[in-house]
Design a protein around this motif. Structure first.
Motif, PDB file in Angstrom:
ATOM      1  N   PHE A 198       0.790  -1.109   0.059  1.00 22.50           N
ATOM      2  CA  PHE A 198       0.109  -0.053   0.082  1.00 22.50           C
ATOM      3  C   PHE A 198       0.908   1.274  -0.005  1.00 22.50           C
ATOM      4  CE2 PHE A 198       0.702  -0.970   4.690  1.00 22.50           C
ATOM      5  CZ  PHE A 198       0.971   0.276   5.045  1.00 22.50           C
ATOM      6  N   GLY A 199       0.442   2.256  -0.588  1.00 19.69           N
ATOM      7  CA  GLY A 199       0.972   3.431  -0.860  1.00 19.69           C
ATOM      8  C   GLY A 199       0.177   4.724  -0.020  1.00 19.69           C
ATOM      9  N   ALA A 200       0.636   5.910  -0.555  1.00 23.92           N
ATOM     10  CA  ALA A 200      -0.071   7.036   0.154  1.00 23.92           C
ATOM     11  C   ALA A 200      -1.568   7.093  -0.243  1.00 23.92           C
ATOM     12  CB  ALA A 200       0.465   8.281  -0.341  1.00 23.92           C
ATOM     13  N   GLY A 201      -2.088   6.361  -1.226  1.00 24.25           N
ATOM     14  CA  GLY A 201      -3.506   6.268  -1.469  1.00 24.25           C
ATOM     15  C   GLY A 201      -4.525   5.696  -0.481  1.00 24.25           C
ATOM     16  N   ILE A 202      -3.830   4.898   0.470  1.00 28.37           N
ATOM     17  CA  ILE A 202      -4.600   4.471   1.694  1.00 28.37           C
ATOM     18  C   ILE A 202      -4.794   5.917   2.673  1.00 28.37           C
ATOM     19  CG2 ILE A 202      -4.353   3.221   3.729  1.00 28.37           C
ATOM     20  CD1 ILE A 202      -5.293   1.470   1.827  1.00 28.37           C
ATOM     21  N   ILE A 203      -3.815   6.452   2.703  1.00 31.40           N
ATOM     22  CA  ILE A 203      -3.972   7.710   3.491  1.00 31.40           C
ATOM     23  C   ILE A 203      -4.941   8.819   3.045  1.00 31.40           C
ATOM     24  CG2 ILE A 203      -2.572   9.503   4.593  1.00 31.40           C
ATOM     25  CD1 ILE A 203      -0.347   7.650   5.019  1.00 31.40           C
ATOM     26  N   GLU A 204      -4.644   8.920   1.713  1.00 31.88           N
ATOM     27  CA  GLU A 204      -5.477   9.852   1.050  1.00 31.88           C
ATOM     28  C   GLU A 204      -7.141   9.589   1.158  1.00 31.88           C
ATOM     29  OE1 GLU A 204      -4.573  12.946   0.241  1.00 31.88           O
ATOM     30  OE2 GLU A 204      -2.608  12.468   0.383  1.00 31.88           O
ATOM     31  N   ALA A 205      -7.355   8.421   0.915  1.00 32.78           N
ATOM     32  CA  ALA A 205      -8.778   7.684   1.243  1.00 32.78           C
ATOM     33  C   ALA A 205      -9.136   7.545   2.514  1.00 32.78           C
ATOM     34  CB  ALA A 205      -8.731   6.566   0.329  1.00 32.78           C
ATOM     35  N   SER A 206      -8.481   7.887   3.622  1.00 37.04           N
ATOM     36  CA  SER A 206      -8.776   7.615   5.104  1.00 37.04           C
ATOM     37  C   SER A 206      -9.442   6.257   5.329  1.00 37.04           C
ATOM     38  CB  SER A 206      -9.746   8.975   5.460  1.00 37.04           C
ATOM     39  OG  SER A 206      -9.160  10.209   5.239  1.00 37.04           O
ATOM     40  N   THR A 207      -8.588   5.247   4.811  1.00 35.62           N
ATOM     41  CA  THR A 207      -9.305   3.950   4.605  1.00 35.62           C
ATOM     42  C   THR A 207      -8.213   2.985   5.389  1.00 35.62           C
ATOM     43  OG1 THR A 207     -10.390   2.317   3.470  1.00 35.62           O
ATOM     44  CG2 THR A 207      -8.277   3.117   2.574  1.00 35.62           C
ATOM     45  N   GLU A 208      -7.391   3.606   6.362  1.00 33.64           N
ATOM     46  CA  GLU A 208      -6.522   2.621   7.242  1.00 33.64           C
ATOM     47  C   GLU A 208      -7.299   1.658   7.891  1.00 33.64           C
ATOM     48  OE1 GLU A 208      -5.209   7.195   7.251  1.00 33.64           O
ATOM     49  OE2 GLU A 208      -7.036   6.260   7.417  1.00 33.64           O
ATOM     50  N   ASN A 209      -8.455   1.968   8.528  1.00 35.02           N
ATOM     51  CA  ASN A 209      -9.221   0.866   9.376  1.00 35.02           C
ATOM     52  C   ASN A 209      -9.504  -0.191   8.231  1.00 35.02           C
ATOM     53  OD1 ASN A 209      -8.823   2.168  11.797  1.00 35.02           O
ATOM     54  ND2 ASN A 209     -10.768   3.262  11.563  1.00 35.02           N
ATOM     55  N   GLU A 210      -9.998  -0.215   7.358  1.00 28.81           N
ATOM     56  CA  GLU A 210     -10.365  -0.947   6.387  1.00 28.81           C
ATOM     57  C   GLU A 210      -9.513  -1.599   5.904  1.00 28.81           C
ATOM     58  OE1 GLU A 210     -13.523   1.899   6.720  1.00 28.81           O
ATOM     59  OE2 GLU A 210     -11.371   2.045   6.212  1.00 28.81           O
ATOM     60  N   LEU A 211      -8.124  -1.338   5.706  1.00 31.19           N
ATOM     61  CA  LEU A 211      -6.835  -2.055   5.316  1.00 31.19           C
ATOM     62  C   LEU A 211      -6.636  -2.891   6.400  1.00 31.19           C
ATOM     63  CD1 LEU A 211      -4.334  -2.390   3.510  1.00 31.19           C
ATOM     64  CD2 LEU A 211      -3.451  -0.513   4.757  1.00 31.19           C
ATOM     65  N   LEU A 212      -6.636  -2.306   7.822  1.00 28.73           N
ATOM     66  CA  LEU A 212      -6.219  -3.435   8.836  1.00 28.73           C
ATOM     67  C   LEU A 212      -7.232  -4.558   8.873  1.00 28.73           C
ATOM     68  CD1 LEU A 212      -4.357  -3.658  11.051  1.00 28.73           C
ATOM     69  CD2 LEU A 212      -5.651  -2.247  12.420  1.00 28.73           C
ATOM     70  N   GLN A 213      -8.597  -4.301   8.895  1.00 29.05           N
ATOM     71  CA  GLN A 213      -9.518  -5.200   9.075  1.00 29.05           C
ATOM     72  C   GLN A 213      -9.412  -6.475   7.742  1.00 29.05           C
ATOM     73  OE1 GLN A 213     -13.633  -4.105   9.299  1.00 29.05           O
ATOM     74  NE2 GLN A 213     -12.624  -2.005  10.009  1.00 29.05           N
ATOM     75  N   LEU A 214      -8.967  -6.037   6.640  1.00 28.51           N
ATOM     76  CA  LEU A 214      -8.797  -6.862   5.595  1.00 28.51           C
ATOM     77  C   LEU A 214      -7.643  -7.640   5.929  1.00 28.51           C
ATOM     78  CD1 LEU A 214      -8.889  -6.168   1.716  1.00 28.51           C
ATOM     79  CD2 LEU A 214      -7.039  -7.320   2.584  1.00 28.51           C
ATOM     80  N   ALA A 215      -6.443  -6.979   6.273  1.00 29.37           N
ATOM     81  CA  ALA A 215      -5.277  -8.039   6.420  1.00 29.37           C
ATOM     82  C   ALA A 215      -5.487  -8.897   7.799  1.00 29.37           C
ATOM     83  CB  ALA A 215      -4.071  -7.184   6.903  1.00 29.37           C
ATOM     84  N   GLU A 216      -6.190  -8.567   8.711  1.00 30.84           N
ATOM     85  CA  GLU A 216      -6.291  -9.358   9.887  1.00 30.84           C
ATOM     86  C   GLU A 216      -7.159 -10.485   9.662  1.00 30.84           C
ATOM     87  OE1 GLU A 216      -5.473  -6.310  13.552  1.00 30.84           O
ATOM     88  OE2 GLU A 216      -7.425  -6.629  12.811  1.00 30.84           O
ATOM     89  N   LYS A 217      -8.359 -10.011   8.820  1.00 30.73           N
ATOM     90  CA  LYS A 217      -9.392 -11.206   8.513  1.00 30.73           C
ATOM     91  C   LYS A 217      -8.780 -12.431   7.815  1.00 30.73           C
ATOM     92  CE  LYS A 217     -13.824 -12.036   6.565  1.00 30.73           C
ATOM     93  NZ  LYS A 217     -15.157 -11.198   5.880  1.00 30.73           N
TER      94      LYS A 217
END
Length: 568
Positions: A223-242
């Motif tokens: 992941f790059g800065a696009g995650i931060i620009e989209a304010s979707t850090e929590n969803e990224l973490l949920q995906l990785a953990e699931k």
């Protein structure tokens, strides 16, 4: 005037407004919520400044227009909202170009207003005339040349919409002096649009992506800065953990995931972690999110993830397939994509793959400082991170210090690392820190710089002295262009040229001359105690830290090599 005529005139005044172009610009910026503008006045934009005098907007007078652009970037990068800077025509506009290009490569929403000679003089080589429109075409997301005051009512809201929507970026509005003075009567102010979300998530494509991930053995998320620009850090973490998927970040993605998370591999690329660079090459599926496959992250692109199936999701369709072909791709905002993908992923412990990840992290520990060297950059960074709150905003210039900070500082929150990634601009750090401090007056701002970078915009210490922001400038002083010297040592047969400074400025006294409180750790018996006291101050401080000029940043991927080939 008879009563009927007076009544008609009164109705006209109530229903219609007469404003000059300069008034339209300032009033629209006020309506947009712009509170601070950095810039320098000149003859071609003085009408703007006349109106700005009576505005609620605060103006920050910089000493160089490039700094105005980087101050705007500091505000925009730390808040995610478009920021504004002003410059006059000619050299004012050309001085701004580097900051605009930097914003373009790092997708930063900046709206720059430049003054221009009168429309009747355009093309005559008039005093301080330059083709700002033509110069900025390749380094902006969009640009405008205003031909009338009336056009500004449409141009300005559209400029902010372009800057903030989709993949963010800089927009330049070039306004001739006569357009600033021209009067225009209109009935109502235009509205500003809300940021539009691009939701192109095709359900069939989404199902295919979920199937590829669910059936993979060794998936990795990049992941790059696009995650931060989209304010979707929590969803990224949920995906990785699931689904138990390891994650690696680009330089500008740092802070989106807490570095202590067991699934986090660290930064990848030229100065990335061995764990990230090695495990990515073993992946059978790579999910690239807001990641543009830039060369500093991929290394030799033909060798990068060559055995993996790539799934690429990005807000900018132009990035998909530009560098690496993808098996599957989606051009959309990351937020709706991750939200839609999460229910389709199954819970998976991926025991064998995760054991391999943990084993790699155990054997490839991050670089450690030699603790007999109290001024080793890594040790200094460790000390600083233990002394300041986790929401402290860090800015860097470009060079060895930038990489040490990226590799070592524990960024735990998004938008706490502001650094020039794509353009790699020396001189970025100090003005970006000013912008971050102006936009976040409740936070501590620390600028890590090198002596080569600091000299690029050292004049902005005067701006700091005037504004009195809560900034600490930490100078890693080695008397060299450190990263240039390192590459000359490692890859150019130690043919050292133009990388050593023979005139060594007394930086602490220079800072004092500008009006800042300054410390020199080289002369202190208890340097860490002084460092702590300096960082606790709520005023601007400068801290000189002497470092070994032969110290190199390791690990490092040689230029043009595959990421798995790391030295040091």
């Amino acid at each position: 005037m008879n009563p009927a005529g007076f009544f008609v005139l009164l109705i006209f005044i109530i229903l219609f407004m007469k404003q000059t172009g300069a008034e339209i610009i300032i009033r629209l910026l006020e309506r947009k919520g712009i509170e601070i503008i950095a810039g320098i006045p000149g003859s071609a934009n003085l009408p703007l400044y006349k109106v700005l005098h009576d505005s609620s907007i605060k103006h920050v007078l910089v000493r160089h227009e490039q700094a105005a652009g980087f101050i705007a970037q500091g505000m925009a990068r730390s808040t995610g909202k478009a920021a504004v800077c002003f410059a006059t025509s000619g050299p004012g506009a050309t001085n701004l170009l580097t900051a605009i290009a930097d914003a373009k490569l790092d997708s930063v929403p900046v709206v720059a207003f430049t003054g221009q000679v009168a429309t009747t003089l355009i093309g005559t080589d008039a005093f301080q005339e330059i083709d700002t429109y033509g110069l900025t075409i390749p380094i902006t997301k969009h640009n405008f040349l205003a031909h009338s005051a009336e056009e500004l009512l449409e141009i300005i809201p559209e400029a902010f919409n372009i800057a903030e929507s989709g993949r963010p970026g800089p927009v330049v509005i070039d306004v001739p002096r006569d357009v600033q003075l021209q009067e225009h009567t209109f009935e109502k102010w235009p509205d500003f649009k809300e940021r539009q979300v691009i939701n192109n998530v095709d359900k069939d494509n989404l199902a295919k992506i979920a199937e590829v991930i669910n059936t993979s053995l060794r998936p990795v998320i990049l992941f790059g800065a696009g995650i931060i620009e989209a304010s979707t850090e929590n969803e990224l973490l949920q995906l990785a953990e699931k689904n138990n998927i390891p994650m690696a970040s680009t330089l500008r993605g740092l802070g989106a995931i807490d570095p202590s998370h067991p699934l986090y591999l660290g930064m990848l690329g030229m100065h990335g972690t061995r764990t990230a660079n090695q495990l990515i090459e073993q992946a059978d599926v790579v999910l690239a999110l807001g990641f543009r496959f830039d060369d500093r992250a991929t290394g030799k692109v033909s060798e990068f993830c060559k055995n993996a199936r790539i799934i690429h999701v990005d807000i900018d369709n132009a990035e998909i397939g530009k560098i690496k072909p993808a098996l599957l791709n989606i051009n959309a905002d990351l937020n709706p994509f991750l939200y839609s993908l999460l229910p389709l992923l199954r819970h998976d412990d991926r025991k064998t793959w995760i054991e391999q990840v943990f084993d790699s992290k155990k054997h490839n520990r991050s670089l450690n400082a030699p603790y007999n060297d109290i001024f080793h950059p890594v040790r200094i960074i460790d000390e600083v991170s233990s002394m300041v709150p986790s929401d402290t905003i860090i800015t860097t210039d470009v060079g060895q210090h930038q990489m040490w900070v990226a590799m070592r500082y524990p960024f735990r929150k998004s938008r706490t690392l502001l650094t020039s990634g794509g353009l790699g601009t020396m001189g970025f750090g100090v003005p970006a820190a000013i912008g971050a401090a102006l936009a976040n007056p409740d936070k501590k701002i620390i600028c890590f710089s090198g002596d080569g970078s600091l000299l690029m915009n050292i004049q902005e210490m005067a701006t700091i002295a005037e504004q009195q922001p809560n900034i600490a400038i930490l100078l890693f002083n080695n008397g060299h262009l450190g990263l240039v010297r390192q590459q000359q040592e490692l890859f150019y047969d130690k043919k050292f040229i133009a990388s050593k400074f023979y005139a060594l400025p007394d930086f602490p006294n220079i800072a004092r001359a500008f009006g800042l409180k300054a410390f020199d750790l080289a002369t202190e018996e208890q340097p860490y105690e002084i460092l702590k006291k300096a960082l606790e101050l709520k005023e601007p401080v400068f801290i000189n830290i002497p470092i070994n000029s032969s110290e190199n940043v390791f690990p490092m991927v040689p230029p043009g090599s595959a990421n798995k080939i790391m030295i040091g």
